[in-house]
Design a protein around this motif. Structure first.
Motif, mmCIF file in Angstrom:
data_model
loop_
_atom_site.group_PDB
_atom_site.id
_atom_site.type_symbol
_atom_site.label_atom_id
_atom_site.label_comp_id
_atom_site.label_asym_id
_atom_site.label_seq_id
_atom_site.Cartn_x
_atom_site.Cartn_y
_atom_site.Cartn_z
ATOM 1 N N THR A 1 0.838 -1.211 0.000
ATOM 2 C CA THR A 1 0.000 0.000 0.000
ATOM 3 C C THR A 1 0.869 1.256 0.000
ATOM 4 O OG1 THR A 1 -1.768 -1.164 1.178
ATOM 5 C CG2 THR A 1 -1.795 1.253 1.256
ATOM 6 N N SER B 1 -2.898 3.876 -0.918
ATOM 7 C CA SER B 1 -4.193 3.206 -1.044
ATOM 8 C C SER B 1 -4.157 2.235 -2.224
ATOM 9 C CB SER B 1 -5.312 4.219 -1.264
ATOM 10 O OG SER B 1 -6.546 3.561 -1.507
ATOM 11 N N ALA C 1 -7.281 0.804 -3.036
ATOM 12 C CA ALA C 1 -8.704 0.748 -3.368
ATOM 13 C C ALA C 1 -8.917 0.970 -4.865
ATOM 14 C CB ALA C 1 -9.478 1.785 -2.561
ATOM 15 N N ASP C 2 -9.693 0.076 -5.465
ATOM 16 C CA ASP C 2 -10.063 0.148 -6.887
ATOM 17 C C ASP C 2 -8.872 -0.024 -7.829
ATOM 18 O OD1 ASP C 2 -12.772 0.635 -6.207
ATOM 19 O OD2 ASP C 2 -12.313 2.758 -5.901
ATOM 20 N N LYS C 3 -7.749 -0.464 -7.308
ATOM 21 C CA LYS C 3 -6.592 -0.712 -8.172
ATOM 22 C C LYS C 3 -6.536 -2.198 -8.534
ATOM 23 C CE LYS C 3 -3.760 3.171 -6.708
ATOM 24 N NZ LYS C 3 -2.481 3.642 -6.143
ATOM 25 N N ARG C 4 -6.178 -2.441 -9.772
ATOM 26 C CA ARG C 4 -6.036 -3.821 -10.249
ATOM 27 C C ARG C 4 -4.584 -4.240 -10.020
ATOM 28 N NH1 ARG C 4 -8.667 -7.389 -13.677
ATOM 29 N NH2 ARG C 4 -7.323 -8.716 -14.982
ATOM 30 N N THR D 1 -7.560 -7.622 -0.949
ATOM 31 C CA THR D 1 -8.972 -7.641 -1.330
ATOM 32 C C THR D 1 -9.831 -6.947 -0.278
ATOM 33 O OG1 THR D 1 -9.210 -9.865 -0.386
ATOM 34 C CG2 THR D 1 -8.746 -9.725 -2.728
ATOM 35 N N LYS E 1 -10.164 -3.371 -0.817
ATOM 36 C CA LYS E 1 -10.892 -3.016 -2.043
ATOM 37 C C LYS E 1 -10.034 -3.083 -3.305
ATOM 38 C CE LYS E 1 -14.394 -2.128 0.638
ATOM 39 N NZ LYS E 1 -15.464 -3.147 0.802
ATOM 40 N N ALA E 2 -8.905 -3.778 -3.266
ATOM 41 C CA ALA E 2 -8.127 -3.963 -4.481
ATOM 42 C C ALA E 2 -8.741 -5.097 -5.297
ATOM 43 C CB ALA E 2 -6.678 -4.292 -4.147
ATOM 44 N N GLN E 3 -8.581 -5.015 -6.600
ATOM 45 C CA GLN E 3 -8.992 -6.093 -7.487
ATOM 46 C C GLN E 3 -7.739 -6.913 -7.788
ATOM 47 O OE1 GLN E 3 -10.385 -4.847 -11.336
ATOM 48 N NE2 GLN E 3 -10.826 -6.948 -12.019
ATOM 49 N N ASP F 1 -2.593 -2.000 -12.389
ATOM 50 C CA ASP F 1 -1.932 -0.804 -11.857
ATOM 51 C C ASP F 1 -0.598 -1.146 -11.225
ATOM 52 O OD1 ASP F 1 -4.051 1.396 -12.141
ATOM 53 O OD2 ASP F 1 -5.187 -0.223 -11.190
#
Length: 441
Positions: free
Chosen positions: A304, A310, A312-315, A343, A346-348, A381
């Motif tokens: 992180t 963060s 979050a929302d990163k692939r 996960t 909120k990571a993909q 990402d």
């Protein structure tokens, strides 16, 4: 000579196949009907270099057998190896010997003629004597001896480790037992590897001492790598510099995400428990256990931080799931700590491993599975190198970066050198070295 191996898991399969290669008549016993059926059909349940061919060749030659019939396997066997699991016991970190004592009881009932009962499983000091007392109590008429013969098999090179060991350690009390073990390991002794005969306790401690010391080296180099990151040093150069000292050597000085697998985590914990119970606390090993646990838990924080605070929302593409290369073993693998944390944040996550399939592993729920490293990195990402598979060492970095949304590589195995990375568009983060590329500016 007829030999029985109780337990067709990792240690039992490798040991049984290698003993059959020496020409002995080997019966591997397991209670899992599906496993026995698969092995008899030529399907090997674990990924280990050379093991499949060894099993196939010796089964076809009639020297290697797989069965659920323990009584028939043990009857008239001169040697019976106990190679069952000794997992960490819930609640106190001690080795759980339930399977060992269960096997000993079944062996006692099946003994027919003289046998040496040999612990191949990793067991705490004092276990051989307990097995001797247990079998004596259950079968006072039995003609048997006990021996402690710890394994030193590295996953990924276990067959070579068995056939070409640095040494063979054997703990015995009786000359008769010693002669049986000497006969079994004669093919190895002829290669020049020493057979070290000693008492039960010393043999059992040698196994734990070896794993504890190696784990301590890994914990040391990992913390030294952290220091390098803070003060501007390069852990690769530091490790090379100290490794050339003949008193130290180069082995186990490669930093990484923390050790896992079937041995180091449980054996260091069991050694610490044994030492405390004996009134001789092993503070160094206790510190190693804590340091390694913390390292794996801190992986997501490290990632992180490297991704700007963060995920979050990163692939994020994770390359490698097994705890080390050349195995499919997921026990205590760093991936089991890192991926759920990513996960949860909120990571993909999209994962790829050449051997391990995450399907069905609860820790990987919600994780996308890719068929190659390049497929995993497409649109990502960041890419994280988590296991040191050889196929990750020669990736086309330009191709990899071009397919990504953001060219960020987090190399937790230091598979690439600064020279490799300098020619690419990657923002590069590794262990014990300074960040490179756009993110370091």
């Amino acid at each position: 000579m007829k030999i029985a191996v109780i337990g067709a898991g990792y240690v039992g399969l490798v040991s049984g196949a290698c003993l059959a290669q020496f020409g002995f008549d080997v019966f591997c016993v397991d209670h899992d009907a599906a496993k026995v059926e698969a092995l008899n059909a030529g399907r090997v349940p674990i990924h280990e270099a050379g093991l499949g061919k060894l099993i196939h060749d010796n089964a076809r030659a009639g020297r290697l057998h797989f069965t659920m019939d323990l009584k028939a396997a043990v009857s008239k066997a001169e040697a019976v190896f106990i190679a069952v699991s000794t997992p960490t016991r819930r609640g106190d970190d001690a080795a759980d010997l339930a399977y060992v004592h269960q096997a000993a009881s079944q062996i006692a009932a099946a003994l027919d003629g003289y046998s040496v009962i040999i612990t191949k499983s990793t067991v705490p000091v004092g276990t051989a004597r307990k097995i001797k007392a247990q079998i004596t109590a259950e079968r006072p008429d039995a003609d048997f001896d006990v021996a402690a013969n710890p394994e030193f098999l590295r996953e990924g090179s276990a067959v070579d480790d068995f056939l070409k060991p640095d040494r063979v350690v054997i703990g015995t009390e009786k000359k008769r037992a010693q002669e049986v073990l000497r006969k079994i390991y004669q093919p190895i002794a002829m290669t020049g590897a020493p057979l070290i005969f000693t008492d039960f306790e010393s043999a059992e401690l040698i196994k734990y001492a070896a794993n504890g010391y190696l784990a301590m080296r890994l914990a040391f180099i990992n913390q030294l790598a952290d220091l390098c990151e803070e003060v501007g040093g390069d852990i690769a150069v530091v490790a090379k510099g100290i490794g050339h000292d003949k008193r130290i050597g180069h082995h186990y000085l490669q930093p990484g995400p923390g050790f896992g697998g079937s041995c180091f985590p449980k054996d260091t914990k069991a050694l610490a428990v044994t030492a405390r119970e004996a009134g001789a606390p092993f503070s160094l090993i206790e510190a190693v256990v804590k340091a390694n646990d913390k390292r794996k838990l801190d992986l997501s924080t490290r990632v992180t931080r490297m991704l700007g605070g963060s995920v979050a929302d990163k692939r994020i593409a994770v390359l490698g799931l097994a705890f080390k290369a050349d195995t499919d073993d997921m026990r205590d693998a760093p991936a089991l700590d890192l991926i759920p944390a990513l996960t949860a944040a909120k990571a993909q996550v999209v994962a790829y491993d050449p051997v391990v399939k995450p399907n069905g592993v609860s820790a990987f729920e919600g994780v996308e599975w890719a068929k190659s490293a390049y497929a995993a990195a497409k649109g990502a990402d960041a890419v994280i190198l988590l296991t040191e598979w050889n196929e990750f060492r020669g990736l086309d970095l330009a191709k990899l970066a071009k397919s990504m949304r953001a060219a960020v590589m987090i190399d937790l195995r230091n598979l690439y050198s600064p020279t490799d990375i300098a020619k690419t568009p990657f923002a590069y983060h590794s262990i014990g070295r300074q960040a490179m590329g756009p993110s370091s500016n």
